[in-house]
Design an enzyme around this catalytic site. Structure first.
Site, PDB file in Angstrom:
ATOM      1  N   LYS A 194       0.814  -1.226   0.000  1.00 41.65           N
ATOM      2  CA  LYS A 194       0.000   0.000   0.000  1.00 41.65           C
ATOM      3  C   LYS A 194       0.842   1.268   0.000  1.00 41.65           C
ATOM      4  CE  LYS A 194      -4.429  -1.686   1.518  1.00 41.65           C
ATOM      5  NZ  LYS A 194      -5.645  -1.475   2.264  1.00 41.65           N
ATOM      6  N   LYS A 232      -4.844  -9.434  -6.114  1.00 44.88           N
ATOM      7  CA  LYS A 232      -6.138  -9.743  -5.499  1.00 44.88           C
ATOM      8  C   LYS A 232      -7.172  -8.643  -5.827  1.00 44.88           C
ATOM      9  CE  LYS A 232      -6.481  -7.673  -0.918  1.00 44.88           C
ATOM     10  NZ  LYS A 232      -7.842  -7.137  -1.065  1.00 44.88           N
ATOM     11  N   LYS A 275     -10.961  -3.205  -2.928  1.00 44.79           N
ATOM     12  CA  LYS A 275     -11.816  -2.018  -2.941  1.00 44.79           C
ATOM     13  C   LYS A 275     -11.055  -0.804  -3.411  1.00 44.79           C
ATOM     14  CE  LYS A 275     -13.628  -2.983   1.328  1.00 44.79           C
ATOM     15  NZ  LYS A 275     -12.584  -2.689   2.286  1.00 44.79           N
TER      16      LYS A 275
END
Ligand code: ATP
Ligand code: MG
Length: 327
Positions: A111, A192, A195
């Site tokens: 991230k 993956k 959202k």
């Protein structure tokens, strides 16, 4: 009765990866365990959020918990920030977690990659997650495969605390499904489904319109061959579609592979779209029948129940760490 805790971040639209990896387990567990399911809004703040959207998405997530079949008479559904003990315990746990441990977390690496500024909150995220779980003396944590590393850290922190300050926390175990624990992106099946992925076509959201679901599935990235078989290494796109089909129909994966053997990718995609639309229509109907007031009432009652359990654990932790209790 053994305890279960899990949370989902209101960081965007809830997708079938969240459902198949984590949330469908919640429904299956509600009869046999004392369950706490949380909309983890404090976690969402670790990356930039539009405040108005965050509020909306938090209520939407709570409503989806109900729409998929969670019964508020059996389980406790609440918003993380309504129970201040989460943030408080997170601080206390940060003080017994090592910088090196957090530096090894792959979610932080993924991230923060390529970002100009990264919040400290994103770095200490696993301590807040450990606090969420340990406050409820949780035995089992149903999550997707990507959370396995955070669960291992939670276990290490719980054991460290118990060794240093005396037996306090239950050391929790992850519940990760054999099939569906890692649903892949439709646009890049080596990643993956998420959202927060900037490409909305990577995911099918639980509240997507049927025509949108169909379009996303028909455009899903596969490969240049034509054969339908389960082969995650060479055919991750097709393997992902077969897995989603199996999970939404309840058919064994081998059965699904046999059903589509010798057929084209177009047929698989068309039939998959029908199956996904059928299932999501039911959830969407339940969702539309819920009033905002009812959802808010469930969240208020949930926060009260959660607060009572969490406060007790927090007091014990503070006392053991040498803090003076007010009362
Ligand atoms: P974000 O991109 O904001 O991190 P997310 O899609 O990863 O969102 P989370 O709220 O972080 O969703 O995770 C909620 C739950 O869903 C966790 O248990 C997580 O392991 C699970 N989960 C997330 N993505 C997938 C996926 N692609 N397949 C299976 N489970 C998933
Ligand atoms: Mg995530």
């Amino acid at each position: 009765m053994k305890r279960v805790f899990s949370g989902v971040q209101p960081t965007g639209d809830i997708h079938i990866g969240n459902y198949l990896g984590a949330m469908r387990q919640f429904v299956a567990l509600q009869d046999d365990y004392e369950c706490f399911f949380c909309a983890v809004d404090l976690h969402a703040l670790t990356v930039p959020q539009d405040p108005k959207v965050l509020k909306e998405k938090t209520i939407e997530l709570a409503a989806l918990y109900l729409a998929i079949g969670l019964d508020p008479k059996k389980v406790t559904i609440f918003i993380q920030s309504h129970v201040p003990a989460h943030a408080e315990l997170a601080w206390l746990l940060q003080c017994i977690t090592y910088f090196g441990e957090l530096s090894r977390m792959t979610q932080f690496k993924d991230k923060s990659k390529g970002k100009e500024s990264v919040s400290v909150g994103l770095f200490t995220y696993p301590d807040l997650m450990a606090a969420d779980i340990l406050l409820y003396n949780t035995h089992y944590v149903p999550v997707g495969e990507d959370q396995k590393q955070h669960l291992e850290l939670t276990r290490d922190i719980a054991q460290r605390f118990n060794n240093r300050f005396g037996e306090t926390f239950v050391v929790p175990e992850p519940m990760i499904l054999k099939l569906g624990a890692r649903i892949m992106s439709l646009t890049d099946p080596t990643k993956k489904m998420s959202k927060s992925d900037s490409d909305p076509n990577n995911r099918i959201n639980l509240l997507d319109e049927p025509s949108v679901i169909k379009k996303k599935i028909m455009r899903a990235v596969t490969d240049s061959e034509t054969e339908i078989r389960l082969d995650w290494e060479n055919k991750p796109g097709v393997s992902n579609l077969l897995t989603i089909y199996s999970l939404f129909t309840g058919m064994e994966i081998e059965e699904v592979v046999n059903k589509f053997k010798g057929q084209g990718y177009g047929t698989l995609k068309k039939e998959l779209a029908e199956v996904v639309i059928d299932k999501l229509t039911v959830i969407q109907k339940n969702y539309k029948d819920l009033s905002r007031d009812y959802v808010l009432k469930v969240l208020k009652e949930g926060a009260e129940r959660a607060q009572a359990v969490a406060e007790k654990t927090l007091k014990e932790v503070k006392e053991k760490m040498g803090l003076i209790l007010k009362d």
